[in-house]
Design an enzyme around this catalytic site. Sequence first.
Site, PDB file in Angstrom:
ATOM      1  N   LYS A  73       5.455  -3.183  -5.963  1.00 21.07           N
ATOM      2  CA  LYS A  73       6.885  -2.928  -6.130  1.00 21.07           C
ATOM      3  C   LYS A  73       7.678  -3.386  -4.915  1.00 21.07           C
ATOM      4  O   LYS A  73       8.699  -4.046  -5.033  1.00 21.07           O
ATOM      5  CB  LYS A  73       7.105  -1.427  -6.361  1.00 21.07           C
ATOM      6  CG  LYS A  73       8.572  -1.032  -6.531  1.00 21.07           C
ATOM      7  CD  LYS A  73       9.171  -1.632  -7.771  1.00 21.07           C
ATOM      8  CE  LYS A  73      10.585  -1.146  -8.010  1.00 21.07           C
ATOM      9  NZ  LYS A  73      11.222  -1.850  -9.135  1.00 21.07           N
ATOM     10  N   GLU A 103      15.953 -14.980 -14.138  1.00 19.83           N
ATOM     11  CA  GLU A 103      15.464 -13.599 -14.195  1.00 19.83           C
ATOM     12  C   GLU A 103      14.652 -13.364 -15.461  1.00 19.83           C
ATOM     13  O   GLU A 103      13.625 -12.681 -15.432  1.00 19.83           O
ATOM     14  CB  GLU A 103      16.648 -12.632 -14.129  1.00 19.83           C
ATOM     15  CG  GLU A 103      16.275 -11.156 -14.208  1.00 19.83           C
ATOM     16  CD  GLU A 103      15.383 -10.669 -13.089  1.00 19.83           C
ATOM     17  OE1 GLU A 103      14.877  -9.541 -13.194  1.00 19.83           O
ATOM     18  OE2 GLU A 103      15.166 -11.412 -12.105  1.00 19.83           O
ATOM     19  N   HIS A 129      15.294 -34.668 -17.357  1.00 22.34           N
ATOM     20  CA  HIS A 129      14.766 -35.316 -16.154  1.00 22.34           C
ATOM     21  C   HIS A 129      13.305 -34.913 -15.931  1.00 22.34           C
ATOM     22  O   HIS A 129      12.910 -34.562 -14.814  1.00 22.34           O
ATOM     23  CB  HIS A 129      15.628 -34.960 -14.940  1.00 22.34           C
ATOM     24  CG  HIS A 129      17.030 -35.456 -15.052  1.00 22.34           C
ATOM     25  ND1 HIS A 129      17.360 -36.784 -14.931  1.00 22.34           N
ATOM     26  CD2 HIS A 129      18.192 -34.791 -15.312  1.00 22.34           C
ATOM     27  CE1 HIS A 129      18.664 -36.924 -15.092  1.00 22.34           C
ATOM     28  NE2 HIS A 129      19.192 -35.728 -15.335  1.00 22.34           N
ATOM     29  N   GLU A 167       5.852 -11.948 -14.938  1.00 21.63           N
ATOM     30  CA  GLU A 167       5.267 -10.850 -14.181  1.00 21.63           C
ATOM     31  C   GLU A 167       4.674  -9.750 -15.039  1.00 21.63           C
ATOM     32  O   GLU A 167       3.721  -9.097 -14.601  1.00 21.63           O
ATOM     33  CB  GLU A 167       6.279 -10.272 -13.185  1.00 21.63           C
ATOM     34  CG  GLU A 167       7.501  -9.631 -13.777  1.00 21.63           C
ATOM     35  CD  GLU A 167       8.488  -9.180 -12.701  1.00 21.63           C
ATOM     36  OE1 GLU A 167       8.104  -9.079 -11.527  1.00 21.63           O
ATOM     37  OE2 GLU A 167       9.651  -8.925 -13.039  1.00 21.63           O
ATOM     38  N   ASN A 173      -0.478   1.142   6.187  1.00 20.90           N
ATOM     39  CA  ASN A 173       0.229   0.237   5.291  1.00 20.90           C
ATOM     40  C   ASN A 173       0.826  -0.871   6.142  1.00 20.90           C
ATOM     41  O   ASN A 173       1.555  -0.599   7.092  1.00 20.90           O
ATOM     42  CB  ASN A 173       1.344   0.994   4.548  1.00 20.90           C
ATOM     43  CG  ASN A 173       2.222   0.077   3.722  1.00 20.90           C
ATOM     44  OD1 ASN A 173       1.841  -1.035   3.394  1.00 20.90           O
ATOM     45  ND2 ASN A 173       3.419   0.547   3.385  1.00 20.90           N
ATOM     46  N   GLY A 174       0.494  -2.115   5.842  1.00 26.11           N
ATOM     47  CA  GLY A 174       1.022  -3.224   6.622  1.00 26.11           C
ATOM     48  C   GLY A 174      -0.033  -4.282   6.843  1.00 26.11           C
ATOM     49  O   GLY A 174      -1.025  -4.361   6.115  1.00 26.11           O
ATOM     50  N   ARG A 227       3.558   0.940  -6.524  1.00 23.50           N
ATOM     51  CA  ARG A 227       3.607   0.017  -5.395  1.00 23.50           C
ATOM     52  C   ARG A 227       2.538  -1.070  -5.488  1.00 23.50           C
ATOM     53  O   ARG A 227       2.589  -2.069  -4.786  1.00 23.50           O
ATOM     54  CB  ARG A 227       3.450   0.791  -4.079  1.00 23.50           C
ATOM     55  CG  ARG A 227       4.596   1.736  -3.795  1.00 23.50           C
ATOM     56  CD  ARG A 227       4.376   2.492  -2.504  1.00 23.50           C
ATOM     57  NE  ARG A 227       4.436   1.617  -1.344  1.00 23.50           N
ATOM     58  CZ  ARG A 227       5.551   1.269  -0.707  1.00 23.50           C
ATOM     59  NH1 ARG A 227       6.718   1.726  -1.133  1.00 23.50           N
ATOM     60  NH2 ARG A 227       5.519   0.478   0.340  1.00 23.50           N
ATOM     61  N   CYS A 277       0.830  -1.205   0.000  1.00 20.50           N
ATOM     62  CA  CYS A 277       0.000   0.000   0.000  1.00 20.50           C
ATOM     63  C   CYS A 277       0.862   1.252   0.000  1.00 20.50           C
ATOM     64  O   CYS A 277       2.015   1.230   0.420  1.00 20.50           O
ATOM     65  CB  CYS A 277      -0.906   0.019   1.228  1.00 20.50           C
ATOM     66  SG  CYS A 277      -1.918  -1.446   1.457  1.00 20.50           S
ATOM     67  N   LYS A 285      10.682 -12.144 -15.556  1.00 21.44           N
ATOM     68  CA  LYS A 285      10.215 -10.970 -16.307  1.00 21.44           C
ATOM     69  C   LYS A 285       9.041 -11.355 -17.208  1.00 21.44           C
ATOM     70  O   LYS A 285       8.077 -10.612 -17.343  1.00 21.44           O
ATOM     71  CB  LYS A 285      11.353 -10.388 -17.148  1.00 21.44           C
ATOM     72  CG  LYS A 285      12.383  -9.637 -16.353  1.00 21.44           C
ATOM     73  CD  LYS A 285      11.816  -8.335 -15.820  1.00 21.44           C
ATOM     74  CE  LYS A 285      12.655  -7.784 -14.687  1.00 21.44           C
ATOM     75  NZ  LYS A 285      12.508  -8.515 -13.423  1.00 21.44           N
ATOM     76  N   TRP A 306      -3.652  -2.113  -1.323  1.00 23.37           N
ATOM     77  CA  TRP A 306      -3.407  -3.426  -1.916  1.00 23.37           C
ATOM     78  C   TRP A 306      -4.042  -4.426  -0.969  1.00 23.37           C
ATOM     79  O   TRP A 306      -3.571  -4.629   0.146  1.00 23.37           O
ATOM     80  CB  TRP A 306      -1.899  -3.656  -2.043  1.00 23.37           C
ATOM     81  CG  TRP A 306      -1.504  -4.779  -2.951  1.00 23.37           C
ATOM     82  CD1 TRP A 306      -1.308  -4.717  -4.299  1.00 23.37           C
ATOM     83  CD2 TRP A 306      -1.232  -6.138  -2.580  1.00 23.37           C
ATOM     84  NE1 TRP A 306      -0.923  -5.936  -4.785  1.00 23.37           N
ATOM     85  CE2 TRP A 306      -0.880  -6.840  -3.754  1.00 23.37           C
ATOM     86  CE3 TRP A 306      -1.260  -6.833  -1.377  1.00 23.37           C
ATOM     87  CZ2 TRP A 306      -0.539  -8.192  -3.759  1.00 23.37           C
ATOM     88  CZ3 TRP A 306      -0.931  -8.196  -1.372  1.00 23.37           C
ATOM     89  CH2 TRP A 306      -0.578  -8.848  -2.553  1.00 23.37           C
TER      90      TRP A 306
END
Length: 625
Positions: A620, A498, A521, A505, A115-116, A27, A2, A502, A76
């Site tokens: 973020k 990485e 395998h 996401e 926020n939290g 964020r 948030c 990308k 969020w």
Amino acid sequence: MCGIVGYTGNSQAAPILLEGLSKLEYRGYDSAGVAVRNASGTFEMVKAKGRLVNLYNKTDGGKTLEGTCGIGHTRWATHGEPNETNAHPHISENWEEHVGADPNAVDTCVIGVHNGIIENYLELHEKLMRNGYNFYSQTDTEVLIKLVDYYYKKYTMDPIDAMAKTMVRVRGSFALALMFKDHPGVIYVARKDSPMIIGVDNDASYLASDVPALLKYTRNVYYIGNLEMARLSPGEAVFYNLDGDVIEKELTEIEWDAEAAEKGGYEHFMIKEIHEQPKAIRDTINSAIESGEVVLKDIKLTEDEIKNISQIYITACGSAYHVGIAAQYVIEDMTGIPVRVELASEFRYRNLPLDSRALVIVISQSGETADSLAALRKAKESGLRTLAIVNVLGSSIAREADDVFYTLAGPEISVATTKAYSAQLIACYLIGIRMASVRCTLDENRIAELLKELEGLPEKIETILNDKERIQWFASKHAADSDMFFIGRGIDYAVSMEGSLKMKEISYIHSEAYPAGELKHGTISLVVDGTLVVGVLTQNALLEKTISNLAECKTRGGYLMAITSYGNYSVEDTADFTVYIPKTDQYFTASLAVIPLQLLGYYLSVAKGLDVDKPRNLAKSVTVE
């Protein structure tokens, strides 16, 4: 997660709050709201589900809300679905009884944003219900606001004492901003683990979750510490500890340019930040090299302590974890020190037999990542030396670690990291070189050679970026793909991880990264006609083996993209599409090979018409578990 903002001064608050929230959109959020106190003493509050533009339209850019003191929030969702009722701000009173004829007017004792996450909110909810409180939302934040109100009224406390009482009663994390009916023109704040900064400028005071929200108004900030509180009035911030005693804080000047947090003519922040990587790398290198030697100013490890290190643990999350994987190969080979990489979310809960002579390196762009911060604290509790690699001055991880390496990537706005990742890689290289020098595992000539190669990386990245149209064309051909695989060996496997992240996401395409030798395998059974397999082949000693693995995919119908260094032209005999990167030392190939993968993910997202900078369900900075 948030985002929170606050303002008190002589200007109209709401437009400033909305401007600040717009700088925190990266964020991640699903609703937004603001509350201001008008001249008559009434709180006016407006909330909106969805993007910030909805709140902007409901308030005509904030112009319809009078008053010079206010707070704002982008939510969020953690507790309760995304809707206007669950959106912040929240009030201490029963909703129906304290909303008047004006739908925006709210009569309440306490109003706040948070926020939290409050872990024991159900227990507190029951306690407050027994004491006559009713609840209108599904959020833990409403519980938090009403608990402050409970202590404020029951014990006739002032706001600081009521917040302190609340802070020791709740479990979890929070950055809390409150306005009290009895205290006009003042914002009270408290912090535990979640990020918050305080800004001052002449006759105004500000608060925010992150620096970009304040850059337009002030560069003079205070970093409020863990379990600390503050009282903000126009132009003044007074700080308190948990006992309610006044404490002194040092004012810090933010050196970031406000323009660095703007798009600057680019379509998206992500592509802008991809192009800013040469500067981020150059600045980070220059901050640590003097007269041909690596000088780590904020790392106080003595030479004897470096020689005594028997083990290195690297702990991080997401892309920073992938930096750690690449660094593992490099630092081990440079120094001879065993390196172990742990996901911070696992490290904090595992009962690892930690080596007493170990060094723990924590990597985090924001310096506020909840799991990484918890891992750092666990390491310190175990008596281990800790070193942080962070991008934000004064962040929690930077303050709590024994040593810190600040990357100079500047503000990174896009949720998908690019330049911070690259700057973190550079930091790891430099730390490895310094340790190798002290431990005499690399001679002076080899170190000079490596530093010269490092200094040449920015120009080589610019060369790759100049050829980005080929990758854009290739990406457009694969926008309809549903599955992709990324493979490599050694450092190339770290880069593949990485690249796969990308892709997931920002393009929402299912992708997986595997060490190339593991394909047979089980995984190769998923390769069918047309499946895109991306191979990273920069390690000369492993080149032929990875080519063979790509060939195995091709015989099953896979379509092959390869990323390799100039000179490895035999790759074209197997791959359908090849991207070449300039030659560099084998240690540093990750810094170049990742660029085409960043561009591939970006252009696929653009081709699909997605919101590149704000991908769904992501934030973020992950400041809650």
